[in-house]
Design a protein around this motif. Sequence first.
Motif, PDB file in Angstrom:
ATOM      1  N   ILE A  90      16.320  -1.308  90.353  1.00  0.00           N
ATOM      2  CA  ILE A  90      17.743  -1.581  90.124  1.00  0.00           C
ATOM      3  C   ILE A  90      18.420  -0.318  89.601  1.00  0.00           C
ATOM      4  CG2 ILE A  90      19.408  -3.045  88.942  1.00  0.00           C
ATOM      5  CD1 ILE A  90      17.571  -4.468  90.976  1.00  0.00           C
ATOM      6  N   LYS A  91      19.405   0.157  90.327  1.00  0.00           N
ATOM      7  CA  LYS A  91      20.088   1.391  89.947  1.00  0.00           C
ATOM      8  C   LYS A  91      21.275   1.095  89.029  1.00  0.00           C
ATOM      9  CE  LYS A  91      18.937   3.957  94.165  1.00  0.00           C
ATOM     10  NZ  LYS A  91      19.471   4.711  95.329  1.00  0.00           N
ATOM     11  N   LEU A  92      21.550   2.033  88.163  1.00  0.00           N
ATOM     12  CA  LEU A  92      22.742   1.942  87.327  1.00  0.00           C
ATOM     13  C   LEU A  92      23.974   2.212  88.171  1.00  0.00           C
ATOM     14  CD1 LEU A  92      21.570   3.926  84.156  1.00  0.00           C
ATOM     15  CD2 LEU A  92      21.485   1.453  84.545  1.00  0.00           C
ATOM     16  N   ILE A  93      25.114   1.813  87.687  1.00  0.00           N
ATOM     17  CA  ILE A  93      26.370   2.062  88.392  1.00  0.00           C
ATOM     18  C   ILE A  93      26.679   3.550  88.344  1.00  0.00           C
ATOM     19  CG2 ILE A  93      28.859   1.600  88.427  1.00  0.00           C
ATOM     20  CD1 ILE A  93      28.255  -1.089  87.098  1.00  0.00           C
ATOM     21  N   ASP A  94      27.053   4.120  89.473  1.00  0.00           N
ATOM     22  CA  ASP A  94      27.416   5.531  89.528  1.00  0.00           C
ATOM     23  C   ASP A  94      28.769   5.711  88.844  1.00  0.00           C
ATOM     24  OD1 ASP A  94      27.893   8.163  90.085  1.00  0.00           O
ATOM     25  OD2 ASP A  94      27.595   8.014  92.245  1.00  0.00           O
ATOM     26  N   LEU A  95      28.772   6.470  87.761  1.00  0.00           N
ATOM     27  CA  LEU A  95      29.995   6.647  86.972  1.00  0.00           C
ATOM     28  C   LEU A  95      30.639   8.012  87.203  1.00  0.00           C
ATOM     29  CD1 LEU A  95      28.888   5.069  83.579  1.00  0.00           C
ATOM     30  CD2 LEU A  95      30.210   4.021  85.410  1.00  0.00           C
ATOM     31  N   LYS A  96      30.436   8.571  88.360  1.00  0.00           N
ATOM     32  CA  LYS A  96      31.033   9.875  88.648  1.00  0.00           C
ATOM     33  C   LYS A  96      32.557   9.750  88.694  1.00  0.00           C
ATOM     34  CE  LYS A  96      27.138  11.821  91.243  1.00  0.00           C
ATOM     35  NZ  LYS A  96      26.675  12.333  92.561  1.00  0.00           N
ATOM     36  N   VAL A  97      33.185  10.322  87.722  1.00  0.00           N
ATOM     37  CA  VAL A  97      34.653  10.309  87.632  1.00  0.00           C
ATOM     38  C   VAL A  97      35.110  11.736  87.397  1.00  0.00           C
ATOM     39  CG1 VAL A  97      36.647   9.381  86.399  1.00  0.00           C
ATOM     40  CG2 VAL A  97      34.565   8.008  86.615  1.00  0.00           C
ATOM     41  N   GLU A  98      36.204  12.105  88.008  1.00  0.00           N
ATOM     42  CA  GLU A  98      36.714  13.455  87.827  1.00  0.00           C
ATOM     43  C   GLU A  98      36.972  13.715  86.346  1.00  0.00           C
ATOM     44  OE1 GLU A  98      40.102  14.209  90.179  1.00  0.00           O
ATOM     45  OE2 GLU A  98      39.144  13.677  92.074  1.00  0.00           O
ATOM     46  N   ILE A  99      36.613  14.900  85.903  1.00  0.00           N
ATOM     47  CA  ILE A  99      36.723  15.236  84.489  1.00  0.00           C
ATOM     48  C   ILE A  99      38.170  15.139  83.999  1.00  0.00           C
ATOM     49  CG2 ILE A  99      37.028  17.742  84.825  1.00  0.00           C
ATOM     50  CD1 ILE A  99      35.134  18.067  82.369  1.00  0.00           C
ATOM     51  N   ASP A 100      39.133  15.450  84.884  1.00  0.00           N
ATOM     52  CA  ASP A 100      40.535  15.345  84.467  1.00  0.00           C
ATOM     53  C   ASP A 100      40.921  13.895  84.169  1.00  0.00           C
ATOM     54  OD1 ASP A 100      40.957  18.024  84.607  1.00  0.00           O
ATOM     55  OD2 ASP A 100      41.894  18.011  86.576  1.00  0.00           O
ATOM     56  N   LYS A 101      40.360  12.951  84.947  1.00  0.00           N
ATOM     57  CA  LYS A 101      40.660  11.544  84.702  1.00  0.00           C
ATOM     58  C   LYS A 101      40.061  11.092  83.372  1.00  0.00           C
ATOM     59  CE  LYS A 101      41.169  10.081  89.528  1.00  0.00           C
ATOM     60  NZ  LYS A 101      40.660   9.186  90.602  1.00  0.00           N
ATOM     61  N   ALA A 103      24.848  -8.223  89.208  1.00  0.00           N
ATOM     62  CA  ALA A 103      26.100  -8.806  89.691  1.00  0.00           C
ATOM     63  C   ALA A 103      26.720  -9.698  88.613  1.00  0.00           C
ATOM     64  CB  ALA A 103      25.842  -9.613  90.960  1.00  0.00           C
ATOM     65  N   PHE A 104      25.877 -10.415  87.886  1.00  0.00           N
ATOM     66  CA  PHE A 104      26.340 -11.276  86.793  1.00  0.00           C
ATOM     67  C   PHE A 104      27.092 -10.455  85.747  1.00  0.00           C
ATOM     68  CE2 PHE A 104      25.307 -12.657  82.442  1.00  0.00           C
ATOM     69  CZ  PHE A 104      25.882 -13.917  82.421  1.00  0.00           C
ATOM     70  N   LEU A 105      26.540  -9.299  85.387  1.00  0.00           N
ATOM     71  CA  LEU A 105      27.182  -8.438  84.390  1.00  0.00           C
ATOM     72  C   LEU A 105      28.543  -7.947  84.884  1.00  0.00           C
ATOM     73  CD1 LEU A 105      24.155  -6.287  83.166  1.00  0.00           C
ATOM     74  CD2 LEU A 105      25.280  -8.152  81.942  1.00  0.00           C
ATOM     75  N   THR A 164      29.460  -0.312  79.753  1.00  0.00           N
ATOM     76  CA  THR A 164      28.771  -1.383  79.037  1.00  0.00           C
ATOM     77  C   THR A 164      27.702  -2.022  79.922  1.00  0.00           C
ATOM     78  OG1 THR A 164      30.773  -1.850  77.765  1.00  0.00           O
ATOM     79  CG2 THR A 164      29.072  -3.554  77.789  1.00  0.00           C
ATOM     80  N   ILE A 165      28.047  -2.225  81.203  1.00  0.00           N
ATOM     81  CA  ILE A 165      27.069  -2.783  82.151  1.00  0.00           C
ATOM     82  C   ILE A 165      25.852  -1.876  82.242  1.00  0.00           C
ATOM     83  CG2 ILE A 165      26.663  -3.339  84.581  1.00  0.00           C
ATOM     84  CD1 ILE A 165      29.632  -4.153  84.731  1.00  0.00           C
ATOM     85  N   ASN A 166      26.092  -0.585  82.355  1.00  0.00           N
ATOM     86  CA  ASN A 166      24.976   0.367  82.426  1.00  0.00           C
ATOM     87  C   ASN A 166      24.135   0.341  81.153  1.00  0.00           C
ATOM     88  OD1 ASN A 166      25.416   1.217  85.004  1.00  0.00           O
ATOM     89  ND2 ASN A 166      26.245   3.215  84.474  1.00  0.00           N
ATOM     90  N   ARG A 167      24.793   0.194  80.001  1.00  0.00           N
ATOM     91  CA  ARG A 167      24.055   0.146  78.743  1.00  0.00           C
ATOM     92  C   ARG A 167      23.151  -1.075  78.684  1.00  0.00           C
ATOM     93  NH1 ARG A 167      27.811  -1.291  74.740  1.00  0.00           N
ATOM     94  NH2 ARG A 167      26.807  -3.332  74.728  1.00  0.00           N
ATOM     95  N   LYS A 168      23.669  -2.227  79.127  1.00  0.00           N
ATOM     96  CA  LYS A 168      22.880  -3.455  79.116  1.00  0.00           C
ATOM     97  C   LYS A 168      21.739  -3.389  80.131  1.00  0.00           C
ATOM     98  CE  LYS A 168      26.381  -6.574  77.245  1.00  0.00           C
ATOM     99  NZ  LYS A 168      25.571  -6.968  76.069  1.00  0.00           N
TER     100      LYS A 168
END
Length: 368
Positions: free
Chosen positions: A145-156, A86-88, A109-113
Motif C-alpha cells: 500500500i503506497k502513501l499518497i503522493d504529496l508532490k506540491v509546488e514549493i510556491d503553493k 479509501a476509508f481514510l 493526516t491520511i499518510n500519517r495514519k
Amino acid sequence: MSINFQKPPELVSLEQKLKDFPTFVADYIHHKRQETTLQTAISYLYDLSTFFDWMGYTGLFTGSKSEVPYSLLEKMPVKQAMEYKAFLKDIEYIKNTKTEEKAKYKETTINRKLTAVKDLFNYLCNIAETDNLEPLMTRNVMAKIKLIDLKVEIDKLADNIASKILWESEFDEFIDFIRYDYIHRLNGKTKEVNFHNKNCERDVALISLILDSGLRAFEVVGLNLSDISFHNNKISVLGKGNKAASVPFGDVAKRDLQEYLSVRTNKYKVDPGYEPVFLSSGTGPKGEPSRLTKRQLQNIVEKYAKAFGKPNISVHKLRHSYATAYHEKNNDIAKLSKQLRHADPKTTMIYHHVNDDQRVAAAKRVRG
C-alpha cells in the motif's frame, strides 16, 4: 537509599489505553518507545486505533479490539488493505465536539495514519518473534500500500504557510493580547477570569518560547527544569527520532520563562524542584498538578488565536512563524535548518519562498 519513582501521567495513561489493544500492539508500542519519545509513541497508538476501529466497523473482526489476532493481519487481502486507505480518504471525523463540526482528513493526516499501520506490520514481520525465534508474521500486505503522493509546488506550500502564520511584527502584539487584553473578552465570568489569571504567565511563556526558538509541540511540553540553561540561552531536547539537541532561544522568551517560573511554585502548588516545566492544574478538589499535554497546548494556542482574530494559528504554525521571521532577519538557510533540526536541509528552503515580495517586485521590473 530508596528511590521514590513516580510514573509520568502520560505513561500511566498510555499503559491504560494499551489494555484495549492486542498484546502484539502493546509490544510494538513499547518497542517504539525505545527509538522515539513518549509523545510520539502515544501518537502512533492514536493512529493505530483508527485502523482497529475500522476493522470492527467493517465487520472484519467482531470481537473485542484487544482480541484481534495477528494472524488476521497476516492473511488480510490486498483488496481490504486498499479499502482501508479509501476509508481514510472518505471518512468524516468530529473536528469540534462542542459544535459537532465534521471534517475530512487531510492527505498528510491520511499518510500519517497509514505510516503507523505500515510500521506496525513491518515490526510484526521483521522484528517481533515467536517463542521459536521465528518471525511473528511472514506476510506484510501493507508493504503493497503506497502513501499518497504529496508532490506540491514549493510556491503553493509557501503561500499556504504565509496565509496561516503570525508575521514578526505581530509577535509582540499577540503576546500582549494574551497578557493584557484576552481577560476583557471573558465578560467578567468569574470562573474563566480566575482560570486565566492563574495560567496567564504559563501561557505567555509557552507561546513566547515557541516564537523565540521554533520548538515543536512535544518538545515544549516535554521540557524539564534541568533542560533549560538561562546562562547561555539554550534548551536540551529530544527531537524527532529521539535525537538529542541543544536549541538556542531568545532573550524575550528568557524573560517570559523566568517570569512564569517565579510564580509557578505558588500558583501550581508544587515543589520548586518539580521537573516538568509547564504544568496543568489537577481537576477536582484533590487534583494534583501534572505535566501539560500536547493536546492541552494545542487547545491553549487555538483559544488565544481565535480570540486574536487569527483562527488558523496552531502550535505548528507558530513554528512556521518563527522560521519565517528567522529567515527574513538572517537570510541563512543552513543555520535555520540547524535551528529547526530538519533532517533534510531542502525542507528548510520553503521559508525562502514564504515572503516573496522581493521576487514579485523583481519580476515586475523586467518590463518596467
